[in-house]
Design an enzyme around this catalytic site. Sequence first.
Site, PDB file in Angstrom:
ATOM      1  N   GLY A 155       0.806  -1.228   0.000  1.00  0.00           N
ATOM      2  CA  GLY A 155       0.000   0.000   0.000  1.00  0.00           C
ATOM      3  C   GLY A 155       0.833   1.269   0.000  1.00  0.00           C
ATOM      4  CB  SER A 156      -0.325   4.767   0.356  1.00  0.00           C
ATOM      5  OG  SER A 156       0.302   6.021   0.532  1.00  0.00           O
ATOM      6  CB  SER A 157       5.189   5.593   0.216  1.00  0.00           C
ATOM      7  OG  SER A 157       4.731   6.840  -0.254  1.00  0.00           O
ATOM      8  CB  VAL A 158       0.990   8.189   3.062  1.00  0.00           C
ATOM      9  CG1 VAL A 158       0.615   9.130   4.194  1.00  0.00           C
ATOM     10  CG2 VAL A 158       1.194   8.986   1.793  1.00  0.00           C
ATOM     11  N   GLY A 159       1.915   5.230   4.474  1.00  0.00           N
ATOM     12  CA  GLY A 159       1.843   4.305   5.601  1.00  0.00           C
ATOM     13  C   GLY A 159       3.052   4.417   6.527  1.00  0.00           C
TER      14      GLY A 159
END
Lengths: 129, 384
Positions: A58-62
């Site tokens: 999933g998103s790197s913002v994780g």
Amino acid sequence: MKKVLVRGSAQGVVLKSNDPINFLGTVDKKTGVITDKNHDIYAKPVGGTMLVFPSGVGSSVGAYTIYSIKSNGSAPAAMICTKPDLTVATGCALADIPLLIISEEEFTSIKTGQHISLDTDSEDVIIIQ
Amino acid sequence: MELTKYEEAALKGEHGEIMQLAYRILVATGEATDAERLVPIEWAHLSGVNYNTIGDAGEEFLSRISREAKVRVKTTLNPMGFDVDNVSQYGLDENFINKQLSIKQSYETMGVTPSFSCIPYEIYDIPKAETQVSFAESNAAIHANSLDSLKTNKESAFSALASAITGQSPYSSMRREVEPDLTIKMGLDEPDELAYGMLGFFAGKLGEDSVNISGIKDADRRSCKALCGGMGTSGTCAKFSFGSGKPGCEVVDFDKKAMQEVHDELNTSEKGDLITLGSPQLGLEEMGDLAGMLKGRSFQKRCMVFCPRTVKEQATAAGYTAELERAGCEILADCCTCLTPLICKDEVDSITTNSIKGAYYLKNSNGVGINLKPLSKIVKEETR
């Protein structure tokens, strides 16, 4: 043990998941509890554990979620994966959580409830009891 | 990874907490991408700016590190959530505005140039060929590697920030010579910018690091930009080269059927309630072209036009802004279609755009319907 992504030392009890973890969508950023009903460690808090799972997805913002659970005192003591991914790597780097990559065989041999000591500066790196 | 004495000491915390954090990020990223060492970079372009994407955790993190961190190399910045000059017209809540302004302030305190643009390659001079840079914005990284002869990984927000603070980046595969083992063959005659965007989206799904694109005669700047935007949206591919590549290279056709499949995946509506142009943001040339196309015509519905602030200033000086506003365009600087908080599904069912990148994010993040049309058709059908 294949690689050290983030150095450090930690010890604790293993919480193992066979599912990848999407930190942005499935981990509560305050409590560190897995909130996805379809996840194999649903409703379990990751705080203080030696969290063993295949990889992040999933998103790197994780990565910011990992930083948040650390700031809120509900982050794992260490993370151990079989496949490196940039979200977990940078998240652990931000939050200063030791992160190791292990082989599939080692992954298979580790079970929830085992005690692991980890020190990336020592010769053994991982000791499973 | 092989670290120098300085890098090793920094990683141990001997050069302060911020340097330790930055090197921890670079080493973790480098180990994850099989880099053997770090190399100096001359320019970092950061993502992780829009409060819509980084949220409270991102805002707090940046606020904390900005008390000590300073960037060491030229550092530019992706778009944020709105244009300060007209945000009051868009009904954004106070909390969003305050958090976004805090993020802006944190970056400025660290010495970052507040460019708020996803097209650094169009608004800054390009350094000499082979220069190592760290671009986190996907379309900019692909543009840099493919069209500007620069070298960059497809960085994360974090590795680019760590590169800005240290002036270094992992020497990962994209910085070395990569010979693609896949060629995408363009099978359409006279493609418009929408077709180029779909080609990029298709190629980005198949190519891991790098692909060849064959069957293209002369792709102009607008077409190349659409290609970069589409490619950066669908996968991890960070470079394309025009040509057939080495002998024996696998060839996949991008024909009418392949294009229809991409179109059907992204186009979910027959019409749009409003039009958005710019993702990637429009450059000066595109603003001028649009002003030319709109001479004597007016939009029959709202049309949002996104561009960098420097482009808006130049467009104003050239008289384009006045012409665009007369035709009914809302011109927004510092932000972009992609991940904008200014379009929400409570108010808008669907949008019309010629941007594949914009379409993908509006569909998946904002949850609105998408009507894809090339610019020529937008002007023909939506203006009078």
